[in-house]
Structures are given as C-alpha cells and as structure tokens.
Design an enzyme around this catalytic site. Sequence first.
Site, PDB file in Angstrom:
ATOM      1  N   GLU A  15       0.814  -1.218   0.000  1.00 12.42           N
ATOM      2  CA  GLU A  15       0.000   0.000   0.000  1.00 12.42           C
ATOM      3  C   GLU A  15       0.849   1.271   0.000  1.00 12.42           C
ATOM      4  O   GLU A  15       0.488   2.265  -0.641  1.00 12.42           O
ATOM      5  CB  GLU A  15      -0.961  -0.010   1.195  1.00 12.42           C
TER       6      GLU A  15
ATOM      7  N   HIS B  77     -11.016  -6.452   7.894  1.00 14.58           N
ATOM      8  CA  HIS B  77     -11.874  -6.432   6.711  1.00 14.58           C
ATOM      9  C   HIS B  77     -13.205  -5.723   6.958  1.00 14.58           C
ATOM     10  O   HIS B  77     -14.050  -5.677   6.060  1.00 14.58           O
ATOM     11  CB  HIS B  77     -12.157  -7.855   6.220  1.00 14.58           C
TER      12      HIS B  77
END
Length: 325
Positions: free
Chosen positions: A61, A130
């Site tokens: 990321e 998540h």
Amino acid sequence: MTEELPLAKALNAGLRKALADDPTVLLMGEDIGPLGGVFRVTEGLQAEFGERRVFDTPLAESGIIGTAIGLAMRGYRPVCEIQFDGFIFPGFDQITSQLAKMTSRHEGRITMPVVIRVPYGGHIGAVEHHQESPEAYFAHTPGLRVVSPSTPNDAYWMIQEAIASNDPVLFFEPKSRYWHKGPVDFDASASPLHSSRVVRTGTEVTLVGHGAMVNVLMQAAELAQQEGTSVEVIDLRSLSPIDYAPILRSVQKTGRLVVASEAPGSVNISAEIAATITEKAFYSLEAPVLRVSSFDAPFPPAKLETVYLPDADRILEAVDRALAY
C-alpha cells in the site's frame, strides 16, 4: 436516462466515464485488472482501456500511494484502490505525511489529484482488518478531502467529482451496500461533492449518519413513524469538509439530534458533529446531542458483528432518550 444498478456497478460506470472523458485518469491497485477487484468494482475496465491505464500493483500500500503521488506530480489523475479498509495503514504515512501536505509544502504550485478508494465498514461477516471504519484518521488530517456515498446514484456522480478534484480525496465505499440496487440518473447534474442532504423529512428528532449507516437510520425512522414519532434523516455524504447548513436547519426545527456511525465512539466523526452543533445551535436544542456508535474495542469475530455494530434498535433507544428530556 435512469437505470437500477447496484452500488458497485454504479461505481464501475462512474470510473468508466472518467476514464473515457480524461486520458490522464489511471486506475491502480491490487487485483483490479483482469480480476476486476475483490468486489468487482473495476470489472471489465482493463479490457476496455488497456493495461497502461488500469493496472495491478504489488501488494504494497505504501508503494501504491507513493507511485500515485509521483504520477500526480507528472500530470496524471491516479485512482488507487485499497483492497480492504484495514489494509490502508501500511500506506498511512504516505497519505498523511506526504500526499496531504504536498500542495501546501509547495505553496500551491503542485496539485495532488489523487483518489484513494477504500471499501469500508461491517455487515459482511468478514474477519479482522476487513470490516473497519478508519475514516476519522483522514478527516482529522488537513489537506485531505473525505467523502462517502450511501446510494448508487451518489456513487456514480461522486466518484467522478472526486477524480476531477485537484486535491487528494479519500473515497470511502460502504462495502455492505455494494450489492444493493438503486436508481442512477445518468442525465442529472451532480450535487456538490461536499454537500450533506436531507433524505427523509421529519419534525421531532434529527438523525445524521453516512455510508451504510444511512440505511440503518432510514429503517429506524420508519419504525419510529409506526410509533407516532416523526424523524428527519440527513446523509452527510462528505466527512471533510462537513456541510453543516442542512444539519443546523434541521436541528433548529426538531430541537433534538442523534448522530450515528459504525466507527468506535471515541474521537470519531460523530463527536465532531456533536461538538459543532452544540456550539452553533445550543439555544435550539431541547436535549443533549446523543451519539450511537460501535464499541471502543477492535472489531470482533464475525459472529459478534451484530452486537458490535449499531442497529435500528440502538438508534431508536437514543431517539427515546432524546424525546424524554
């Protein structure tokens, strides 16, 4: 033309329109190419626009955001996908230390038209990392714009407006709403990106939220109506900056405000709204501003998400408390 689309397909249509309209728009992220992303939001776009404009990145990321910063400096408009909300933190330093500050650091000579798409929130029965709601970290950071659509129509228009912005935009997508359909008006003009909107009118209590929480507030409002209580619901749409005008007008009418979000309660967006409305509309309030949130604990195993996340019953309990003053 109006068409019924799931929110994910509306985003796909908005991204397609942006790619077609502007050759400097690029899409980048993990598995967004041939796979079309975990949630299939970018499905078919690489086949249509090619690997140079829609491309997979390494699982890194910080590298995704760093590359986007460099592309923006060279005149491109990169749109990055963070695969899940909890995966954004390896890129946190690049976002908050570099992307957010680059334009100010160069006294406006450099713009950062970078969009970071973040699927966020719960209600999908997933595991740790998540189902999180980290939007407050970025709303707290000067130099970033933060928005979140709650409907397919908003998703279609807001993603295009975010891409057109010369400032970096964190675009939080409520993943639990990806598969819910709604009308998308392809001919209408877009509402301003940073405007909140009254989505249900009422007279006794104002409810405010964003993303997937708007649907929960609408459920609570319908149940309250059955009990004889008139509730107004406002969709924030933008978390930084926040458009307070509709909220203030509503509170001046109802005298009561409940703010709800999926994020943990301490120092979240709801806290900022509660403080601002108390400052600006104190003499209109008939009760304290009340907040409904998740608990100040890490997101639990999926079987406990219904206990952790606010639901219509918790919203109605707050409505009752507000009316009891």
